[in-house]
Design an enzyme around this catalytic site. Sequence first.
Site, short mmCIF file in Angstrom:
data_model
loop_
_atom_site.label_atom_id
_atom_site.label_comp_id
_atom_site.label_asym_id
_atom_site.label_seq_id
_atom_site.Cartn_x
_atom_site.Cartn_y
_atom_site.Cartn_z
N GLY A 95 0.82 -1.20 0.00
CA GLY A 95 0.00 0.00 0.00
C GLY A 95 0.86 1.25 0.00
O GLY A 95 2.07 1.20 0.22
N CYS A 96 0.22 2.40 -0.23
CA CYS A 96 0.95 3.66 -0.33
C CYS A 96 1.50 4.11 1.02
O CYS A 96 2.69 4.42 1.15
CB CYS A 96 0.07 4.74 -0.95
SG CYS A 96 -1.55 4.92 -0.16
N TYR A 97 0.65 4.12 2.05
CA TYR A 97 1.13 4.49 3.38
C TYR A 97 2.20 3.51 3.89
O TYR A 97 3.22 3.94 4.44
CB TYR A 97 -0.03 4.55 4.37
CG TYR A 97 -0.90 5.78 4.30
CD1 TYR A 97 -0.35 7.05 4.42
CD2 TYR A 97 -2.28 5.68 4.14
CE1 TYR A 97 -1.16 8.19 4.38
CE2 TYR A 97 -3.09 6.80 4.09
CZ TYR A 97 -2.52 8.06 4.21
OH TYR A 97 -3.33 9.18 4.17
N ALA A 138 5.65 4.32 2.25
CA ALA A 138 6.29 5.51 2.80
C ALA A 138 6.81 5.27 4.22
O ALA A 138 7.90 5.73 4.58
CB ALA A 138 5.32 6.68 2.79
#
EC number: 1.2.1.38
Length: 359
Positions: free
Chosen positions: A161-163, A166
């Site tokens: 996922g994106c979160y 990061a």
Amino acid sequence: MAISTLKTGRIAIIGASGYGGLQLVKLINEHPDFEISTLNGERSVGKNWNEINPFMKILGDKKITKSNIDEIALDSDYAILSLPNGLSSQLTPLLLKKGVKVLDLSADYRFKSLDKWKEVYTKEAAKYKRYDYDLCEEAIYGFSEEFSSEISKSRLIACPGCYPTASLSLLIPFLKQGLIESEGIIIDAKSGTSGGGRNPSEQLLLSECSESIRPYGVIGHRHTAEIESIASHFAGHQVNLQFTPHLVPMVRGILSTVYARLRDPGLTAEDCKIVIEAFYKDQPFIDILPVGTYPATKWVKNTNKVMISVEVDKRNGRIVLMSVIDNLLKGQAGQAIQNLNIMHGLESDIGLPKITFYP
């Protein structure tokens, strides 16, 4: 001497009409080694891609079709699934049986335990019946910088996922080497509106989100479990952390700030910067900023980069780690292509943007 234009990888994009699918189409259309074999998208079946996306015309045009496993298997070496959670699991086993390698952008295979997925994604578990325990165990988590060897030999990649991308880019170097306490980790993350997808939503209307910032999913956001799962893998024991996402009035980008307690309070920010630099040595998409320089989402917009900065608060022995990514590229489609490159035996950075247009 003639330059070869032969493209060696045929890619089916399943779910091409969402924001993730749009990025995939652009990246593969411009990639020197891959070609788009099939475009599937329920919203626009029967229409030509260039007709409905005049801002993103592709060579040769393509008609958008419904997913047909037999046709995909005939035309494609790989399938990238940009589908809602739960739906990917209905297609993936069929594609794999036909010999098509799969990269899944949903959360369906990010947990080694199917029971854990059912616990986190309760609504999807009620809607889609799943028994693919073996595929959950087999799937490789597609954090490219850390699992490239496994990715290169796999037929099923669970793209992060994106979160999590990061946040884990900050946590992994320190958890793996035991440099931070695993208790008391706090992640404060902020994302642009494209993270909410392309379907209409009241909270994503301009009049609702412009000139405003707000938290959401404060307790129990689904990405908490994903981050904890991978963090626990690298720590060697269970990690429980606090994760709070926020919606900010911009289109694309994520800023993640991680707070953790150092095991050795004598470490300086420069020491920690060296740790990150050594961990990500020769990784083309990881940029470590000088101490005192803090990342901005605009610096990585439209790129597959992660920019990282670090500070140490000597008053309380805490490390403050910061990262920025483009949520639609490194946080989604770009990392999928990075993994696809690795699976296909290419350099991981082929066909992926590294420098933003600024401002």
